[in-house]
Design a protein around this motif. Sequence first.
Motif, PDB file in Angstrom:
ATOM      1  N   GLN A   1       0.838  -1.188   0.000  1.00 12.69           N
ATOM      2  CA  GLN A   1       0.000   0.000   0.000  1.00 12.69           C
ATOM      3  C   GLN A   1       0.877   1.243   0.000  1.00 12.69           C
ATOM      4  O   GLN A   1       1.952   1.257   0.593  1.00 12.69           O
ATOM      5  CB  GLN A   1      -0.897   0.047   1.246  1.00 12.69           C
TER       6      GLN A   1
ATOM      7  N   PHE B   1      -5.501   6.534  -2.381  1.00  9.74           N
ATOM      8  CA  PHE B   1      -4.677   5.470  -1.804  1.00  9.74           C
ATOM      9  C   PHE B   1      -4.542   4.365  -2.851  1.00  9.74           C
ATOM     10  O   PHE B   1      -5.504   4.048  -3.553  1.00  9.74           O
ATOM     11  CB  PHE B   1      -5.323   4.891  -0.545  1.00  9.74           C
TER      12      PHE B   1
ATOM     13  N   CYS C   1      -3.239   0.313  -3.773  1.00  9.28           N
ATOM     14  CA  CYS C   1      -3.007  -1.011  -3.222  1.00  9.28           C
ATOM     15  C   CYS C   1      -2.637  -1.993  -4.326  1.00  9.28           C
ATOM     16  O   CYS C   1      -3.292  -2.043  -5.377  1.00  9.28           O
ATOM     17  CB  CYS C   1      -4.262  -1.507  -2.509  1.00  9.28           C
TER      18      CYS C   1
ATOM     19  N   TRP D   1     -11.093  -3.255   0.595  1.00 10.93           N
ATOM     20  CA  TRP D   1     -10.685  -2.018   1.263  1.00 10.93           C
ATOM     21  C   TRP D   1     -11.449  -1.928   2.576  1.00 10.93           C
ATOM     22  O   TRP D   1     -12.677  -2.081   2.608  1.00 10.93           O
ATOM     23  CB  TRP D   1     -11.007  -0.792   0.418  1.00 10.93           C
TER      24      TRP D   1
ATOM     25  N   ASP E   1      -4.155  -4.133  -9.301  1.00 12.29           N
ATOM     26  CA  ASP E   1      -4.067  -3.115  -8.269  1.00 12.29           C
ATOM     27  C   ASP E   1      -5.329  -2.253  -8.236  1.00 12.29           C
ATOM     28  O   ASP E   1      -6.136  -2.267  -9.160  1.00 12.29           O
ATOM     29  CB  ASP E   1      -2.804  -2.267  -8.424  1.00 12.29           C
TER      30      ASP E   1
ATOM     31  N   CYS F   1      -5.922  -2.285   2.988  1.00  9.26           N
ATOM     32  CA  CYS F   1      -6.238  -3.091   1.816  1.00  9.26           C
ATOM     33  C   CYS F   1      -5.903  -4.542   2.161  1.00  9.26           C
ATOM     34  O   CYS F   1      -4.918  -4.813   2.867  1.00  9.26           O
ATOM     35  CB  CYS F   1      -5.420  -2.626   0.624  1.00  9.26           C
TER      36      CYS F   1
ATOM     37  N   GLY G   1      -2.438  -5.436   4.001  1.00  9.47           N
ATOM     38  CA  GLY G   1      -1.313  -4.544   3.846  1.00  9.47           C
ATOM     39  C   GLY G   1      -1.101  -3.737   5.119  1.00  9.47           C
ATOM     40  O   GLY G   1      -1.895  -3.827   6.059  1.00  9.47           O
TER      41      GLY G   1
ATOM     42  N   THR H   1      -2.741   2.793   5.127  1.00  7.78           N
ATOM     43  CA  THR H   1      -2.408   4.204   4.948  1.00  7.78           C
ATOM     44  C   THR H   1      -3.088   4.982   6.056  1.00  7.78           C
ATOM     45  O   THR H   1      -4.315   4.921   6.194  1.00  7.78           O
ATOM     46  CB  THR H   1      -2.887   4.741   3.582  1.00  7.78           C
TER      47      THR H   1
END
Lengths: 114, 115
Positions: free
Chosen positions: B6, B21, B23, B34, B74, B92, B107, B110
């Motif tokens: 991420q 954002f 991923c 998400w 992605d 993610c 991940g 963020t």
Amino acid sequence: SQQGEEDPQALSIQEGENATMNCSYKTSINNLQWYRQNSGRGLVHLILIRSNEREKHSGRLRVTLDTSKKSSSLLITASRAADTASYFCATPVVSGAGSYQLTFGKGTKLSVIP
Amino acid sequence: EAGVVQSPRYKIIEKKQPVAFWCNPISGHNTLYWYLQNLGQGPELLIRYENEEAVDDSQLPKDRFSAERLKGVDSTLKIQPAELGDSAVYLCASSPTYLTYNEQFFGPGTRLTVL
């Protein structure tokens, strides 16, 4: 809305002691998962227990499931400082879209003191 | 094997600004999720993708949030405009397929701060 609820919210133990966390949920499930989250990191899957299982082991982890009481427990034996983290139970719940989604509780924050 | 990637890891913006954002899931994982995680809470699902199709976005605030996974690999999550209450960690995750028994791989997230 959250399906599972962990108890206690926070737990502080000495290294070498055992840590027990509990999770209660509301609706019938086909499995329950436990995840760990270290500070500032993503979640890591620890163990999954299916609804037809009562107990499962993985290394120093022992998970139990009581579907009649809608509860699960996670036992960490011989704890280490590296076990310091938040622990979440997660269960699949039917979402607004009609499919299953994994829902998480608020977590138990475990602190293992060296 | 690389995990879920991420970026960025941290983002600070002023309210009403847009933010995105990114991923990259684990290679070969068809399902991408998400999640939003507020402080002291567990993650809450925003949207789930099966390949490039958003199959569960029932909890995505569509007035300001959007997401895409154009080539089924992605994905990008966007907020426009951001509000103070959007400050949270955006996670993610991916899994090989959509089955409730599947482990989800997360991940690092963020962390968004909206000033």
